[in-house]
Scaffold this motif. Structure first.
Motif, mmCIF file in Angstrom:
data_model
loop_
_atom_site.group_PDB
_atom_site.id
_atom_site.type_symbol
_atom_site.label_atom_id
_atom_site.label_comp_id
_atom_site.label_asym_id
_atom_site.label_seq_id
_atom_site.Cartn_x
_atom_site.Cartn_y
_atom_site.Cartn_z
ATOM 1 N N VAL A 146 38.562 4.504 79.821
ATOM 2 C CA VAL A 146 40.024 4.399 79.732
ATOM 3 C C VAL A 146 40.721 5.683 79.310
ATOM 4 C CG1 VAL A 146 40.069 1.922 79.277
ATOM 5 C CG2 VAL A 146 39.934 3.513 77.369
ATOM 6 N N SER A 147 39.994 6.699 78.887
ATOM 7 C CA SER A 147 40.658 7.909 78.384
ATOM 8 C C SER A 147 39.926 9.172 78.803
ATOM 9 C CB SER A 147 40.759 7.858 76.860
ATOM 10 O OG SER A 147 39.476 7.973 76.284
ATOM 11 N N LYS A 148 40.662 10.276 78.697
ATOM 12 C CA LYS A 148 40.088 11.597 78.946
ATOM 13 C C LYS A 148 40.644 12.559 77.914
ATOM 14 C CE LYS A 148 39.371 11.188 83.923
ATOM 15 N NZ LYS A 148 39.648 11.788 85.236
ATOM 16 N N THR A 149 39.864 13.583 77.602
ATOM 17 C CA THR A 149 40.282 14.628 76.674
ATOM 18 C C THR A 149 40.150 15.964 77.385
ATOM 19 O OG1 THR A 149 39.500 13.314 74.801
ATOM 20 C CG2 THR A 149 39.905 15.652 74.405
ATOM 21 N N TYR A 150 41.189 16.769 77.293
ATOM 22 C CA TYR A 150 41.251 18.069 77.962
ATOM 23 C C TYR A 150 41.473 19.154 76.919
ATOM 24 C CZ TYR A 150 42.262 15.104 81.996
ATOM 25 O OH TYR A 150 42.214 14.136 82.968
ATOM 26 N N SER A 151 41.070 20.379 77.237
ATOM 27 C CA SER A 151 41.391 21.523 76.387
ATOM 28 C C SER A 151 41.946 22.631 77.270
ATOM 29 C CB SER A 151 40.170 21.999 75.601
ATOM 30 O OG SER A 151 39.219 22.568 76.469
ATOM 31 N N PHE A 152 42.867 23.382 76.696
ATOM 32 C CA PHE A 152 43.516 24.487 77.404
ATOM 33 C C PHE A 152 44.186 25.377 76.370
ATOM 34 C CE2 PHE A 152 46.103 20.683 77.426
ATOM 35 C CZ PHE A 152 47.306 21.110 76.881
ATOM 36 N N PRO A 153 44.572 26.604 76.744
ATOM 37 C CA PRO A 153 45.217 27.497 75.783
ATOM 38 C C PRO A 153 46.524 26.900 75.259
ATOM 39 C CG PRO A 153 44.536 28.701 77.736
ATOM 40 C CD PRO A 153 44.355 27.253 78.040
ATOM 41 N N LYS A 154 46.739 27.015 73.970
ATOM 42 C CA LYS A 154 47.962 26.443 73.409
ATOM 43 C C LYS A 154 49.201 27.198 73.877
ATOM 44 C CE LYS A 154 48.130 28.666 68.899
ATOM 45 N NZ LYS A 154 48.043 28.461 67.460
ATOM 46 N N SER A 155 49.026 28.363 74.451
ATOM 47 C CA SER A 155 50.170 29.092 75.016
ATOM 48 C C SER A 155 50.742 28.367 76.236
ATOM 49 C CB SER A 155 49.770 30.516 75.398
ATOM 50 O OG SER A 155 48.753 30.500 76.385
ATOM 51 N N HIS A 156 49.987 27.410 76.786
ATOM 52 C CA HIS A 156 50.464 26.631 77.932
ATOM 53 C C HIS A 156 51.306 25.424 77.526
ATOM 54 C CE1 HIS A 156 47.648 29.212 79.905
ATOM 55 N NE2 HIS A 156 47.869 28.667 81.079
ATOM 56 N N VAL A 157 51.427 25.191 76.228
ATOM 57 C CA VAL A 157 52.293 24.132 75.723
ATOM 58 C C VAL A 157 53.686 24.731 75.602
ATOM 59 C CG1 VAL A 157 52.781 22.597 73.774
ATOM 60 C CG2 VAL A 157 50.410 23.078 74.436
ATOM 61 N N SER A 158 54.695 24.059 76.144
ATOM 62 C CA SER A 158 56.045 24.618 76.051
ATOM 63 C C SER A 158 57.045 23.557 75.619
ATOM 64 C CB SER A 158 56.480 25.228 77.387
ATOM 65 O OG SER A 158 56.793 24.223 78.311
ATOM 66 N N TYR A 159 58.071 24.018 74.976
ATOM 67 C CA TYR A 159 59.176 23.175 74.557
ATOM 68 C C TYR A 159 60.427 23.749 75.181
ATOM 69 C CZ TYR A 159 55.728 21.919 71.082
ATOM 70 O OH TYR A 159 54.577 21.516 70.478
ATOM 71 N N ARG A 160 61.229 22.896 75.781
ATOM 72 C CA ARG A 160 62.434 23.367 76.465
ATOM 73 C C ARG A 160 63.646 22.616 75.954
ATOM 74 N NH1 ARG A 160 59.905 22.130 82.120
ATOM 75 N NH2 ARG A 160 57.878 22.893 81.587
ATOM 76 N N LYS A 161 64.761 23.296 75.951
ATOM 77 C CA LYS A 161 65.992 22.614 75.578
ATOM 78 C C LYS A 161 66.444 21.750 76.756
ATOM 79 C CE LYS A 161 68.992 26.410 76.935
ATOM 80 N NZ LYS A 161 70.034 27.312 76.555
ATOM 81 N N PRO A 162 67.174 20.689 76.477
ATOM 82 C CA PRO A 162 67.645 19.833 77.573
ATOM 83 C C PRO A 162 68.576 20.596 78.507
ATOM 84 C CG PRO A 162 67.951 18.762 75.455
ATOM 85 C CD PRO A 162 67.548 20.171 75.184
ATOM 86 N N ARG A 163 68.448 20.309 79.769
ATOM 87 C CA ARG A 163 69.291 20.952 80.767
ATOM 88 C C ARG A 163 70.661 20.287 80.753
ATOM 89 N NH1 ARG A 163 68.348 20.632 87.203
ATOM 90 N NH2 ARG A 163 70.261 21.679 87.784
ATOM 91 N N THR A 164 71.702 21.089 80.719
ATOM 92 C CA THR A 164 73.053 20.543 80.770
ATOM 93 C C THR A 164 73.669 20.901 82.112
ATOM 94 O OG1 THR A 164 73.939 22.518 79.697
ATOM 95 C CG2 THR A 164 73.410 20.660 78.276
ATOM 96 N N VAL A 165 74.219 19.901 82.751
ATOM 97 C CA VAL A 165 74.847 20.083 84.051
ATOM 98 C C VAL A 165 76.283 19.608 83.928
ATOM 99 C CG1 VAL A 165 74.754 19.444 86.497
ATOM 100 C CG2 VAL A 165 72.643 19.663 85.195
ATOM 101 N N SER A 166 77.202 20.495 84.301
ATOM 102 C CA SER A 166 78.611 20.117 84.221
ATOM 103 C C SER A 166 78.950 19.139 85.347
ATOM 104 C CB SER A 166 79.494 21.354 84.320
ATOM 105 O OG SER A 166 79.436 21.886 85.626
ATOM 106 N N THR A 167 80.076 18.500 85.209
ATOM 107 C CA THR A 167 80.537 17.559 86.226
ATOM 108 C C THR A 167 80.747 18.278 87.555
ATOM 109 O OG1 THR A 167 81.636 16.314 84.485
ATOM 110 C CG2 THR A 167 82.298 15.820 86.730
#
Length: 91
Positions: free
Chosen positions: A53-74
């Motif tokens: 039922v599960s899997k575990t992966y490893s990868f460089p932590k530099s591939h983890v990203s956090y982004r601000k929400p995209r704002t789109v005007s009317t």
């Protein structure tokens, strides 16, 4: 085995002392995406464990990203809507 939506979790784990992040998941969608990354980039993404039922992966932590929400005007939304209408009508 059928898991409830609540049980289909993903846990990302990393710390400041290591360069590798570990992702444990029971979510089939996440597994498919990471299986593709493992196949395409075997030097970067690794499947480290798996069970029925599960899997575990490893990868460089530099591939983890956090982004601000995209704002789109009317106006931007309306322009995009008009472009899609125009494109769909041209077919």
């Amino acid at each position: 085995m059928k898991l409830s939506r609540y049980e289909q979790e993903s846990i990302l784990n990393y710390n400041a002392g290591e360069q590798t992040a570990t992702l444990y998941t029971r979510d089939k969608t996440v597994m498919r995406k990471l299986d593709t990354l493992v196949a395409d980039f075997p030097d970067t993404y690794k499947l480290t464990e798996q069970d029925e039922v599960s899997k575990t992966y490893s990868f460089p932590k530099s591939h983890v990203s956090y982004r601000k929400p995209r704002t789109v005007s009317t106006e931007q939304r309306e322009r995009a809507r008009q472009m899609m209408i125009k494109q769909n009508n041209s077919k």
